[in-house]
Scaffold this motif. Structure first.
Motif, PDB file in Angstrom:
ATOM      1  N   PRO A   1       1.399  -1.296   8.455  1.00  0.00           N
ATOM      2  CA  PRO A   1       2.228  -2.047   9.332  1.00  0.00           C
ATOM      3  C   PRO A   1       2.577  -1.338  10.349  1.00  0.00           C
ATOM      4  O   PRO A   1       2.681  -0.196  10.575  1.00  0.00           O
ATOM      5  CB  PRO A   1       3.355  -2.383   8.322  1.00  0.00           C
ATOM      6  N   LEU A   2       2.631  -2.218  11.691  1.00  0.00           N
ATOM      7  CA  LEU A   2       2.980  -1.722  12.857  1.00  0.00           C
ATOM      8  C   LEU A   2       4.194  -0.813  12.784  1.00  0.00           C
ATOM      9  O   LEU A   2       4.265   0.208  13.368  1.00  0.00           O
ATOM     10  CB  LEU A   2       3.109  -2.769  13.837  1.00  0.00           C
TER      11      LEU A   2
ATOM     12  N   SER B   1      -2.480   4.387  12.171  1.00  0.00           N
ATOM     13  CA  SER B   1      -2.643   3.678  10.879  1.00  0.00           C
ATOM     14  C   SER B   1      -3.174   4.966   9.869  1.00  0.00           C
ATOM     15  O   SER B   1      -3.189   4.616   8.557  1.00  0.00           O
ATOM     16  CB  SER B   1      -3.723   2.643  10.937  1.00  0.00           C
ATOM     17  N   GLY B   2      -3.862   5.908  10.438  1.00  0.00           N
ATOM     18  CA  GLY B   2      -4.554   6.693   9.230  1.00  0.00           C
ATOM     19  C   GLY B   2      -6.147   6.865   9.458  1.00  0.00           C
ATOM     20  O   GLY B   2      -6.709   7.603   8.535  1.00  0.00           O
TER      21      GLY B   2
ATOM     22  N   GLU C   1       4.690   3.059  13.998  1.00  0.00           N
ATOM     23  CA  GLU C   1       5.665   3.215  14.873  1.00  0.00           C
ATOM     24  C   GLU C   1       6.623   4.319  14.360  1.00  0.00           C
ATOM     25  O   GLU C   1       6.720   5.321  15.189  1.00  0.00           O
ATOM     26  CB  GLU C   1       6.287   2.053  15.416  1.00  0.00           C
ATOM     27  N   ALA C   2       6.893   4.318  13.131  1.00  0.00           N
ATOM     28  CA  ALA C   2       8.020   5.369  12.677  1.00  0.00           C
ATOM     29  C   ALA C   2       7.077   6.688  12.324  1.00  0.00           C
ATOM     30  O   ALA C   2       7.968   7.723  12.867  1.00  0.00           O
ATOM     31  CB  ALA C   2       8.177   5.038  11.154  1.00  0.00           C
ATOM     32  N   ARG C   3       5.644   6.758  12.172  1.00  0.00           N
ATOM     33  CA  ARG C   3       4.971   7.921  12.182  1.00  0.00           C
ATOM     34  C   ARG C   3       4.879   8.457  13.558  1.00  0.00           C
ATOM     35  O   ARG C   3       5.146   9.831  13.627  1.00  0.00           O
ATOM     36  CB  ARG C   3       3.262   7.477  11.665  1.00  0.00           C
TER      37      ARG C   3
ATOM     38  N   LEU D   1       3.342   8.125  21.167  1.00  0.00           N
ATOM     39  CA  LEU D   1       2.957   7.278  22.155  1.00  0.00           C
ATOM     40  C   LEU D   1       3.613   5.833  21.910  1.00  0.00           C
ATOM     41  O   LEU D   1       3.911   5.133  23.093  1.00  0.00           O
ATOM     42  CB  LEU D   1       1.527   7.078  21.994  1.00  0.00           C
ATOM     43  N   TYR D   2       4.245   5.408  20.809  1.00  0.00           N
ATOM     44  CA  TYR D   2       4.843   4.302  20.567  1.00  0.00           C
ATOM     45  C   TYR D   2       5.944   4.321  21.235  1.00  0.00           C
ATOM     46  O   TYR D   2       6.570   3.218  21.945  1.00  0.00           O
ATOM     47  CB  TYR D   2       5.210   4.018  18.957  1.00  0.00           C
TER      48      TYR D   2
END
Ligand SMILES: Nc1ncnc2c1ncn2[C@@H]1O[C@H](COP(=O)(O)OS(=O)(=O)O)[C@@H](OP(=O)(O)O)[C@H]1O
Ligand SMILES: Nc1ncnc2c1ncn2[C@@H]1O[C@H](COP(=O)(O)OP(=O)(O)O)[C@@H](O)[C@H]1O
Length: 206
Positions: free
Chosen positions: A140-141, A44-45, A145-147, A152-153
């Motif tokens: 947002p999830l 998330s940052g 997930e894109a990052r 890990l995702y």
């Protein structure tokens, strides 16, 4: 720090009060010992924002320390995994360390997923009133997930990694955070919001 800040202890263990107090140390630092508790999904940052804010504060002469989830799990919490019980114990230990650092008069920045409301409240309750500032990094999830900077995702989606926050285990978003940040905004804007909050709360008295 007072004895009642701790958990019940053996009757034979007596709390010592020392002549130099938190207030004395805060006077020297010219700011109040405080925790900025960043919470949010993996990716998330949290670490990025805590690091950016710490850099600005450090340049302004503020005594800071950043406690980071990944790093903690290499040391004090290396025996813990990601079950609910282990995460609870992880956050309890982080809370105790943060409490000592606040007592030392530091501005502590923490970057832990800390997925459960109850543990975040536990840490708030460990600290003097007003010295726990909950910062929700709300990304947002799908964006996290894109990052996926550590892949890990991808591992969680393939089943290689179990109990991954937001995928097959819960993240309880804060209901009334002290600061609610949109984790898709520019890091410089978000750092500005954090500095504004520290000003509003008069945490730093330069
Ligand atoms: N199963 C699972 N779920 C979530 N995260 C996982 C998991 N396994 C490893 N990791 C990595 O560990 C970092 C999160 O550790 P934390 O100590 O912050 O977690 S917690 O607060 O105890 O929930 C987290 O770091 P961040 O991505 O910086 O949040 C991950 O890199
Ligand atoms: N506000 C932002 N805008 C765009 N990308 C960001 C932002 N904040 C963090 N990132 C990027 O997202 C990824 C995850 O950030 P990180 O700080 O490691 O998250 P966390 O500590 O919550 O796991 C990194 O690649 C980081 O560069």
């Amino acid at each position: 720090m007072t004895a009642d800040a701790g958990r019940p202890v053996d009757d034979n263990v007596v709390w010592h009060t020392h002549p130099v107090t938190r207030q004395d140390r805060e006077g020297l630092h010219k700011h109040q010992g405080t925790v900025l508790w960043f919470t949010g999904l993996s990716g998330s940052g949290k670490s990025t924002l805590a690091g950016a804010l710490e850099q600005v504060l450090h340049q302004r002469g503020v005594s800071t320390y950043l406690l980071d989830g990944d790093n903690f799990r290499h040391g004090l919490c290396r025996d813990l995994g990601f079950s609910d019980d282990d995460r609870r114990e992880n956050i309890r230990r982080v809370g105790e360390v943060a409490r000592l650092m606040v007592d030392a008069g530091l501005i502590v920045l923490t970057a832990f997923i800390s997925p459960h409301r109850a543990e975040r409240q536990l840490v708030r309750d460990m600290l003097p009133a007003g010295r726990f500032i909950e910062v929700f990094v709300d990304t947002p999830l799908a964006v996290c997930e894109a990052r996926d900077p550590k892949g890990l995702y991808q591992k969680a989606r393939s089943g290689e990694l179990r109990n991954f926050t937001g995928i097959d285990t819960v993240y309880e978003a804060p209901q009334r955070p002290d600061l609610h940040l949109d984790g898709e905004q520019l890091v410089t804007n978000l750092t500005g919001r954090l500095l504004d909050l520290l000003d509003e709360r008069v945490i730093i008295n330069f």
